[in-house]
Design a protein around this motif. Structure first.
Motif, mmCIF file in Angstrom:
data_model
loop_
_atom_site.group_PDB
_atom_site.id
_atom_site.type_symbol
_atom_site.label_atom_id
_atom_site.label_comp_id
_atom_site.label_asym_id
_atom_site.label_seq_id
_atom_site.Cartn_x
_atom_site.Cartn_y
_atom_site.Cartn_z
ATOM 1 N N UNK A 205 0.835 -1.207 0.000
ATOM 2 C CA UNK A 205 0.000 0.000 0.000
ATOM 3 C C UNK A 205 0.869 1.256 0.000
ATOM 4 N N UNK A 206 0.412 2.285 -0.717
ATOM 5 C CA UNK A 206 1.188 3.515 -0.813
ATOM 6 C C UNK A 206 0.577 4.599 0.073
ATOM 7 N N UNK A 207 1.439 5.233 0.866
ATOM 8 C CA UNK A 207 1.032 6.295 1.770
ATOM 9 C C UNK A 207 1.568 7.622 1.245
ATOM 10 N N UNK B 231 9.322 -0.392 4.391
ATOM 11 C CA UNK B 231 9.381 -1.838 4.550
ATOM 12 C C UNK B 231 8.002 -2.448 4.516
ATOM 13 N N UNK B 232 7.045 -1.785 5.173
ATOM 14 C CA UNK B 232 5.664 -2.282 5.183
ATOM 15 C C UNK B 232 4.802 -1.525 4.181
ATOM 16 N N UNK B 233 5.144 -0.258 3.922
ATOM 17 C CA UNK B 233 4.381 0.564 2.991
ATOM 18 C C UNK B 233 5.319 1.253 2.006
ATOM 19 N N UNK B 234 4.798 1.522 0.808
ATOM 20 C CA UNK B 234 5.472 2.449 -0.084
ATOM 21 C C UNK B 234 5.035 3.856 0.303
ATOM 22 N N UNK B 235 5.788 4.856 -0.112
ATOM 23 C CA UNK B 235 5.442 6.199 0.290
ATOM 24 C C UNK B 235 5.686 7.182 -0.845
ATOM 25 N N UNK B 236 4.980 8.305 -0.745
ATOM 26 C CA UNK B 236 5.155 9.413 -1.672
ATOM 27 C C UNK B 236 5.141 10.682 -0.836
ATOM 28 N N UNK B 237 6.012 11.641 -1.159
ATOM 29 C CA UNK B 237 6.149 12.845 -0.359
ATOM 30 C C UNK B 237 5.548 14.063 -1.061
ATOM 31 N N UNK B 238 5.039 14.980 -0.251
ATOM 32 C CA UNK B 238 4.554 16.271 -0.742
ATOM 33 C C UNK B 238 4.981 17.334 0.261
ATOM 34 N N UNK B 239 5.462 18.478 -0.266
ATOM 35 C CA UNK B 239 5.992 19.534 0.597
ATOM 36 C C UNK B 239 4.911 20.494 1.089
ATOM 37 N N UNK B 240 3.736 20.431 0.492
ATOM 38 C CA UNK B 240 2.636 21.296 0.913
ATOM 39 C C UNK B 240 1.324 20.693 0.440
ATOM 40 N N UNK B 241 0.214 21.359 0.785
ATOM 41 C CA UNK B 241 -1.092 20.832 0.431
ATOM 42 C C UNK B 241 -1.355 20.789 -1.057
ATOM 43 N N UNK B 242 -0.825 21.762 -1.800
ATOM 44 C CA UNK B 242 -1.030 21.783 -3.243
ATOM 45 C C UNK B 242 -0.351 20.581 -3.902
ATOM 46 N N UNK C 16 -2.862 4.861 -6.799
ATOM 47 C CA UNK C 16 -2.388 3.801 -5.904
ATOM 48 C C UNK C 16 -2.276 4.259 -4.460
ATOM 49 N N UNK C 17 -2.452 5.558 -4.197
ATOM 50 C CA UNK C 17 -2.378 6.068 -2.827
ATOM 51 C C UNK C 17 -3.587 5.547 -2.039
ATOM 52 N N UNK C 18 -3.312 4.999 -0.872
ATOM 53 C CA UNK C 18 -4.374 4.427 -0.057
ATOM 54 C C UNK C 18 -4.709 5.263 1.175
ATOM 55 N N UNK C 19 -3.712 5.939 1.739
ATOM 56 C CA UNK C 19 -3.914 6.736 2.953
ATOM 57 C C UNK C 19 -3.072 8.007 2.835
ATOM 58 N N UNK C 20 -3.585 9.120 3.366
ATOM 59 C CA UNK C 20 -2.843 10.379 3.408
ATOM 60 C C UNK C 20 -2.471 10.688 4.853
ATOM 61 N N UNK C 21 -1.199 11.017 5.079
ATOM 62 C CA UNK C 21 -0.758 11.562 6.362
ATOM 63 C C UNK C 21 -0.420 13.027 6.113
ATOM 64 N N UNK C 22 -1.100 13.926 6.806
ATOM 65 C CA UNK C 22 -0.935 15.351 6.499
ATOM 66 C C UNK C 22 -0.696 16.182 7.751
#
Length: 390
Positions: A13-15, A34-45, A56-62
């Protein structure tokens, strides 16, 4: 509507992590890699753009405080999105404080959960795992619904039990559950069609939609369960030997999947799926011969109440009380549920009753406190055993 394609789907799953602090992003990545793939964003936009192009994004951490578009603005866009997978995306808010006012504001904005920046790895992984699995299950259900409703192949059609056959089998399940001291739950799902210009009771969806929902419910429930179409736009499920919370979670996923699936051609029409839930414990005072009918009637009344109020989701005892009082239903986050449960003074008799009802997940919330309180009793028993005393 954007859909998932095999090329876009990840094995893990991608976070999406949205935070303007490189240190915070690095810390969160260290927790989840290791358990999740991840993608980074520097701001809300940047986060919003990532959601639009990456199915493929499953959950957002903001984070809540970010440049260009803050966490509250991102939440507002997500919850207002016309794309189902984005609109219903779980969003975990990261906060530097644990103040109730900030928690309430994040919840009102649509946050699924709230964590502090010092959260432990195990706790964070557990929450993300639960949220990502719920999303995956719901997406599979939605795709299955869409495929069924638009399919012209009638060879896969499965005839559901008649209401009479359902009642006979459900009574056998209830009787066995009572004899074996196990849980038994009735789920009643009502499906409605709502248009913004129509007031009052929701209209019935097309036959093809109702039929597709019935077929997928038949394929989704366990072989030991029983589902039947018990009304024009109504399905009833009998399920035994299941934790009550697990039954609620299943019903919630089904309701959300039905409402989110792209089943209606008119973009202004919305599906409503309301599911009344009743456990055998709620009707324990009824005579054995009346218990199944009482449970089914109560589940049906709750589902109908939810449908009339335009609620998609589970209607249990607490939700029924709130709706009858004219209050709105606000979904609690996992953290809030745990905190609320931890604050309750629970005695041993209540915990034993919960175990009997299959509510082991609620019992586990109190297990640490209970073990401390029971330790003196256990020490006494062990000392007597060592001394050879009965």
């Amino acid at each position: 509507m954007l859909t998932d394609t095999p090329a876009a789907l990840s094995l893990k799953p991608r976070i999406l992590i949205a935070d303007d602090s490189r240190i915070v992003r690095a810390t969160l990545i260290k927790h989840i890699e290791g358990m999740f793939e991840f993608r980074e964003a520097l701001d809300g936009e940047q986060a919003w753009e990532a959601l639009l192009i990456d199915p493929s994004i499953r959950v957002v951490i903001s984070d809540l405080t970010m440049p260009k578009l803050d966490g509250y603005g991102l939440l507002k866009r997500i919850r207002a999105s016309k794309i189902g997978r984005i609109r219903n995306m779980p969003v975990v808010v990261v906060s530097g404080s644990d103040e109730q006012a900030e928690r309430d504001r994040a919840k009102a904005a649509g946050a699924t959960d709230l964590i502090t920046k010092g959260i432990g790895t195990a706790q964070l992984l557990s929450r993300l795992d639960i949220l990502s699995k719920l999303v995956s299950t719901q997406n599979e259900f939605e795709r299955g619904l869409e495929a069924l409703v638009h399919s012209s192949d009638v060879g896969d059609h499965v005839e559901l039990p008649s209401p009479q056959e359902w009642a006979q089998r459900a009574e056998e399940m209830r009787s066995n559950a009572a004899r074996q001291n196990r849980n038994f739950v009735i789920l009643n799902a009502c499906i409605g069609l709502k248009h913004p210009e129509l007031d009052g009771y929701p209209a019935s969806p097309p036959f093809s939609v109702i039929n597709a929902i019935g077929q997928l419910l038949h394929r989704t429930v366990r072989q030991t369960d029983c589902v039947a179409r018990t009304g024009e736009n109504e399905f009833t499920i009998a399920t035994g030997s299941i934790h009550f919370d697990s039954a609620r979670n299943f019903a919630e996923r089904v309701c959300r999947a039905i409402a989110n699936a792209n089943l209606i051609g008119d973009g202004q029409m919305d599906l409503i799926a309301s599911c009344g839930v009743v456990s055998i414990a709620e009707c324990a005072s009824a005579a054995a011969e009346d218990m199944l009918n009482d449970m089914r009637q109560l589940a049906g009344e709750r589902a109908l109440l939810g449908l009339q109020k335009g609620v998609t989701g589970v209607i249990g005892n607490e939700e029924e009380r709130l709706l009858q009082q004219g209050e709105s239903l606000l979904t609690q986050s996992l953290l809030e549920q745990q905190e609320k449960a931890a604050d309750l003074a629970i005695d041993l008799a209540t915990l034993l009753r919960w175990i009997k009802e299959g509510k082991e997940e609620q019992v586990l919330l109190h297990i640490n406190k209970l073990s401390v309180e029971l330790q003196p009793l256990l020490n006494l028993l062990l000392s007597r055993q060592k001394a050879g005393m009965p």
